[in-house]
Design an enzyme around this catalytic site. Sequence first.
Site, PDB file in Angstrom:
ATOM      1  N   GLU A   1       0.952  -1.303   0.015  1.00  0.00           N
ATOM      2  CA  GLU A   1      -0.147   0.051  -0.012  1.00  0.00           C
ATOM      3  C   GLU A   1       0.854   1.121  -0.067  1.00  0.00           C
ATOM      4  O   GLU A   1       0.556   2.189  -0.703  1.00  0.00           O
ATOM      5  CB  GLU A   1      -0.791  -0.011   0.979  1.00  0.00           C
ATOM      6  CG  GLU A   1      -1.923  -1.229   1.053  1.00  0.00           C
ATOM      7  CD  GLU A   1      -2.827  -1.033   0.033  1.00  0.00           C
ATOM      8  OE1 GLU A   1      -3.219   0.029  -0.570  1.00  0.00           O
ATOM      9  OE2 GLU A   1      -3.099  -2.225  -0.463  1.00  0.00           O
TER      10      GLU A   1
ATOM     11  N   HIS B   1       2.110   2.182  -3.574  1.00  0.00           N
ATOM     12  CA  HIS B   1       0.772   2.906  -4.197  1.00  0.00           C
ATOM     13  C   HIS B   1       0.796   4.277  -3.862  1.00  0.00           C
ATOM     14  O   HIS B   1       1.048   5.138  -4.553  1.00  0.00           O
ATOM     15  CB  HIS B   1      -0.461   2.232  -3.925  1.00  0.00           C
ATOM     16  CG  HIS B   1      -0.753   0.936  -4.568  1.00  0.00           C
ATOM     17  ND1 HIS B   1      -0.498   0.913  -5.982  1.00  0.00           N
ATOM     18  CD2 HIS B   1      -1.150  -0.375  -4.036  1.00  0.00           C
ATOM     19  CE1 HIS B   1      -1.002  -0.460  -6.024  1.00  0.00           C
ATOM     20  NE2 HIS B   1      -1.306  -1.073  -5.138  1.00  0.00           N
TER      21      HIS B   1
ATOM     22  N   ASP C   1      -4.940  -4.549  -8.624  1.00  0.00           N
ATOM     23  CA  ASP C   1      -4.359  -3.418  -9.405  1.00  0.00           C
ATOM     24  C   ASP C   1      -4.134  -3.709 -10.822  1.00  0.00           C
ATOM     25  O   ASP C   1      -4.134  -2.895 -11.634  1.00  0.00           O
ATOM     26  CB  ASP C   1      -2.980  -3.474  -8.704  1.00  0.00           C
ATOM     27  CG  ASP C   1      -2.990  -3.246  -7.558  1.00  0.00           C
ATOM     28  OD1 ASP C   1      -3.625  -2.240  -7.012  1.00  0.00           O
ATOM     29  OD2 ASP C   1      -2.078  -3.646  -6.502  1.00  0.00           O
TER      30      ASP C   1
HETATM   31 ZN   LIG Z   1      -2.572  -2.751  -4.570  1.00  0.00          ZN
END
Ligand SMILES: [Zn+2]
Length: 355
Positions: free
Chosen positions: A59, A62, A156
Amino acid sequence: MKYSFKIFSIFGIPVELHISFLVLIVLIYIIALLNVVSYVTLLTAVLITLIFVSVVLHELAHCYVAKRYGIGIERIVLLPIGGISEMEEIPKDPKKELRIALAGPVSNLLIGGICYLILILSLAYISKTIQAAIYYFVFVNILLGFFNLLPAFPMDGGRILRAFLAERMNFIDATKLAANIGKQLAIIMALVGIFFNFLLILVAVYVYLGAQAEYQTVLLSTLLENEKVKDVMTTTVHTVKPSNTVKETLKIMFKEKHMGYPVTDDGHLIGIVTFHDLSKIPEAEKDTLINDIMTKDLVVSDPEESLMETLEKLNRNRIGRVPIVWENRLVGIVSKTDITTVLDMKQNLLEKKKK
Ligand SMILES: [Zn+2]
């Protein structure tokens, strides 16, 4: 998210643990320390902790890339089912979306790769149990990486696929195509699940619904992107007075066939009354004044507000219409039906443009 506690901040991104996650992890350590279940050792507990650390790193990757593009990051919340990054909407720019989406799975593959290398280099120095634990950790990270690369929303991979398609067509069509590919993948997943693993069926349902939701959200936000309340609001608003009785108001409603009316006093909005409210008044009390039964706790919009924001307002408050107020005066009204009609018309235009 409610009931979560911040543990630290990194790159200005707060990382929080949800209470359900805290309970789970404490429970695992208690079981490990008290030796309740033979195969849950302290090493297992540490391993589970490290896997969650990988989830946070995924995370964070990202968020780090998103932050570099100037996207505001609210926080990362860790739940027993995984991590959630709460951030502003990602701009509809394929290049940015591609990099933000790729960062997560790539970080897992990197962690897996590096740990595998460490394992190979230190084989002679560590015990078989530790080796098995590192193997497992590597395996989980590689699995996390590849699973997230599956070309289906909300994974994703779905975003990566959309970004790839959006370089070649408009954003809505790219989302539609990516969502359809995701749905087909979900159906295949479910079929495979029937024969091999029922857990896969659950994942398939999650993927199918995720694909549908992503498409709907994008369609809505794209179509309503530049629409303002003032462009669609009804300006000739039928109103009732606080001194009107329920009986009089019902008469007006039947005649004009509107389901809701703002209540005004000398042009100032003081309340709202709907057919639903009036229908609840018993026959014997139909002489009650509107002033006594109207809703005074009002949700209003202004003409400059975006239609998307108004729609969210309507959904959030579960109401059918919102009065538009400018400089303290009622200037219009927008209903949910108005917005869905505009949406239908815009979608129609979009379809026509393609032909
Ligand atoms: Zn992800």
